[in-house]
Design a protein around this motif. Sequence first.
Motif, PDB file in Angstrom:
ATOM      1  N   GLN A 248       0.832  -1.202   0.000  1.00 14.68           N
ATOM      2  CA  GLN A 248       0.000   0.000   0.000  1.00 14.68           C
ATOM      3  C   GLN A 248       0.866   1.251   0.000  1.00 14.68           C
ATOM      4  O   GLN A 248       2.015   1.239   0.473  1.00 14.68           O
ATOM      5  N   ALA A 249       0.314   2.316  -0.504  1.00 23.52           N
ATOM      6  CA  ALA A 249       1.017   3.595  -0.492  1.00 23.52           C
ATOM      7  C   ALA A 249       1.447   3.935   0.936  1.00 23.52           C
ATOM      8  O   ALA A 249       0.675   3.740   1.892  1.00 23.52           O
ATOM      9  N   GLY A 250       2.667   4.417   1.058  1.00 21.92           N
ATOM     10  CA  GLY A 250       3.225   4.718   2.371  1.00 21.92           C
ATOM     11  C   GLY A 250       4.016   3.579   2.968  1.00 21.92           C
ATOM     12  O   GLY A 250       4.729   3.763   3.968  1.00 21.92           O
ATOM     13  N   GLY A 251       3.916   2.415   2.366  1.00 21.39           N
ATOM     14  CA  GLY A 251       4.608   1.246   2.876  1.00 21.39           C
ATOM     15  C   GLY A 251       6.041   1.161   2.399  1.00 21.39           C
ATOM     16  O   GLY A 251       6.558   2.073   1.741  1.00 21.39           O
ATOM     17  N   SER A 252       6.680   0.043   2.745  1.00 20.03           N
ATOM     18  CA  SER A 252       8.093  -0.164   2.427  1.00 20.03           C
ATOM     19  C   SER A 252       8.318  -1.528   1.808  1.00 20.03           C
ATOM     20  O   SER A 252       7.566  -2.478   2.071  1.00 20.03           O
ATOM     21  N   LEU A 253       9.349  -1.597   0.989  1.00 18.20           N
ATOM     22  CA  LEU A 253       9.833  -2.857   0.444  1.00 18.20           C
ATOM     23  C   LEU A 253      11.349  -2.786   0.377  1.00 18.20           C
ATOM     24  O   LEU A 253      11.924  -1.704   0.243  1.00 18.20           O
ATOM     25  N   ARG A 254      11.970  -3.947   0.440  1.00 16.98           N
ATOM     26  CA  ARG A 254      13.421  -4.031   0.283  1.00 16.98           C
ATOM     27  C   ARG A 254      13.727  -5.003  -0.846  1.00 16.98           C
ATOM     28  O   ARG A 254      13.376  -6.182  -0.765  1.00 16.98           O
ATOM     29  N   LEU A 255      14.374  -4.489  -1.880  1.00 17.61           N
ATOM     30  CA  LEU A 255      14.796  -5.318  -3.001  1.00 17.61           C
ATOM     31  C   LEU A 255      16.235  -5.784  -2.790  1.00 17.61           C
ATOM     32  O   LEU A 255      17.061  -5.039  -2.244  1.00 17.61           O
ATOM     33  N   SER A 256      16.493  -6.999  -3.247  1.00 17.05           N
ATOM     34  CA  SER A 256      17.844  -7.548  -3.188  1.00 17.05           C
ATOM     35  C   SER A 256      18.241  -8.033  -4.567  1.00 17.05           C
ATOM     36  O   SER A 256      17.396  -8.461  -5.356  1.00 17.05           O
TER      37      SER A 256
ATOM     38  N   PHE B 172      14.333   6.374  -0.883  1.00 18.78           N
ATOM     39  CA  PHE B 172      15.014   5.122  -1.221  1.00 18.78           C
ATOM     40  C   PHE B 172      16.475   5.193  -0.786  1.00 18.78           C
ATOM     41  O   PHE B 172      17.103   6.263  -0.841  1.00 18.78           O
ATOM     42  N   THR B 173      17.016   4.047  -0.392  1.00 21.57           N
ATOM     43  CA  THR B 173      18.421   3.956  -0.022  1.00 21.57           C
ATOM     44  C   THR B 173      19.044   2.722  -0.668  1.00 21.57           C
ATOM     45  O   THR B 173      18.526   1.611  -0.505  1.00 21.57           O
TER      46      THR B 173
ATOM     47  N   ASN C 197      28.685  -9.857  -3.153  1.00 20.78           N
ATOM     48  CA  ASN C 197      28.271  -9.430  -4.504  1.00 20.78           C
ATOM     49  C   ASN C 197      26.777  -9.149  -4.565  1.00 20.78           C
ATOM     50  O   ASN C 197      26.074  -9.584  -5.483  1.00 20.78           O
ATOM     51  N   MET C 198      26.309  -8.404  -3.578  1.00 21.55           N
ATOM     52  CA  MET C 198      24.891  -8.084  -3.524  1.00 21.55           C
ATOM     53  C   MET C 198      24.655  -6.586  -3.437  1.00 21.55           C
ATOM     54  O   MET C 198      25.481  -5.843  -2.921  1.00 21.55           O
ATOM     55  N   VAL C 199      23.510  -6.173  -3.950  1.00 19.95           N
ATOM     56  CA  VAL C 199      23.074  -4.789  -3.845  1.00 19.95           C
ATOM     57  C   VAL C 199      21.616  -4.802  -3.387  1.00 19.95           C
ATOM     58  O   VAL C 199      20.856  -5.698  -3.738  1.00 19.95           O
ATOM     59  N   TYR C 200      21.280  -3.805  -2.571  1.00 19.10           N
ATOM     60  CA  TYR C 200      19.951  -3.719  -1.991  1.00 19.10           C
ATOM     61  C   TYR C 200      19.341  -2.346  -2.301  1.00 19.10           C
ATOM     62  O   TYR C 200      20.062  -1.369  -2.501  1.00 19.10           O
ATOM     63  N   LEU C 201      18.023  -2.321  -2.299  1.00 21.57           N
ATOM     64  CA  LEU C 201      17.309  -1.051  -2.431  1.00 21.57           C
ATOM     65  C   LEU C 201      16.205  -1.032  -1.393  1.00 21.57           C
ATOM     66  O   LEU C 201      15.223  -1.770  -1.508  1.00 21.57           O
ATOM     67  N   GLN C 202      16.385  -0.211  -0.374  1.00 24.56           N
ATOM     68  CA  GLN C 202      15.358  -0.019   0.646  1.00 24.56           C
ATOM     69  C   GLN C 202      14.433   1.087   0.169  1.00 24.56           C
ATOM     70  O   GLN C 202      14.889   2.215  -0.056  1.00 24.56           O
ATOM     71  N   MET C 203      13.177   0.758   0.022  1.00 27.61           N
ATOM     72  CA  MET C 203      12.198   1.713  -0.503  1.00 27.61           C
ATOM     73  C   MET C 203      11.168   2.012   0.574  1.00 27.61           C
ATOM     74  O   MET C 203      10.428   1.117   0.997  1.00 27.61           O
ATOM     75  N   ASN C 204      11.138   3.247   1.026  1.00 27.62           N
ATOM     76  CA  ASN C 204      10.196   3.693   2.041  1.00 27.62           C
ATOM     77  C   ASN C 204       9.239   4.724   1.457  1.00 27.62           C
ATOM     78  O   ASN C 204       9.502   5.300   0.406  1.00 27.62           O
ATOM     79  N   SER C 205       8.152   4.958   2.167  1.00 23.70           N
ATOM     80  CA  SER C 205       7.164   5.962   1.741  1.00 23.70           C
ATOM     81  C   SER C 205       6.790   5.772   0.280  1.00 23.70           C
ATOM     82  O   SER C 205       6.772   6.717  -0.512  1.00 23.70           O
ATOM     83  N   LEU C 206       6.497   4.546  -0.077  1.00 22.68           N
ATOM     84  CA  LEU C 206       6.208   4.227  -1.470  1.00 22.68           C
ATOM     85  C   LEU C 206       4.946   4.921  -1.957  1.00 22.68           C
ATOM     86  O   LEU C 206       3.983   5.113  -1.197  1.00 22.68           O
ATOM     87  N   LYS C 207       4.977   5.295  -3.225  1.00 23.06           N
ATOM     88  CA  LYS C 207       3.872   5.987  -3.877  1.00 23.06           C
ATOM     89  C   LYS C 207       3.385   5.144  -5.065  1.00 23.06           C
ATOM     90  O   LYS C 207       4.159   4.365  -5.630  1.00 23.06           O
ATOM     91  N   PRO C 208       2.135   5.323  -5.457  1.00 19.69           N
ATOM     92  CA  PRO C 208       1.642   4.576  -6.639  1.00 19.69           C
ATOM     93  C   PRO C 208       2.514   4.776  -7.870  1.00 19.69           C
ATOM     94  O   PRO C 208       2.669   3.855  -8.678  1.00 19.69           O
ATOM     95  N   GLU C 209       3.115   5.945  -8.003  1.00 20.42           N
ATOM     96  CA  GLU C 209       3.964   6.201  -9.172  1.00 20.42           C
ATOM     97  C   GLU C 209       5.289   5.461  -9.125  1.00 20.42           C
ATOM     98  O   GLU C 209       6.053   5.490 -10.089  1.00 20.42           O
TER      99      GLU C 209
END
Length: 119
Positions: free
Chosen positions: A13-21, A67-68, A76-88
């Motif tokens: 949901q909008a406002g939520g967070s996900l972490r990509l690896s 995002f961070t 050999n890993m990269v991460y993307l912490q995504m906070n305050s997610l928006k529909p866009e």
Amino acid sequence: QVQLVESGGGLVQAGGSLRLSCAASGSIATINIMGWHRQAPGNERELVARLEIGATADYADSVKGRFTISRDNAKNMVYLQMNSLKPEDTAVYYCNALISSGGLWRSYWGRGTQVTVSS
């Protein structure tokens, strides 16, 4: 052969967070730049964030402060912490890395992971 495999996408949901690896594997000598791009339907692929060894991270203006990007060079890993997610932010997110393998530098891409942000 070098492979990049992303994980961590999903529906939030909008406002939520996900972490990509993203894990890089194969015959890797050195990884220089690792980063994330995204592509929404009907749009061109765009840079989200990237991190070069020994440098500060670059971010798209649209994700700065939310995002961070981080790396674990030993794994050999990269991460993307995504906070305050928006529909866009909804898009397929692709991992990208500049890797030296077999004496050649080449840009590698993962297959992508879907991120969907509901309003």
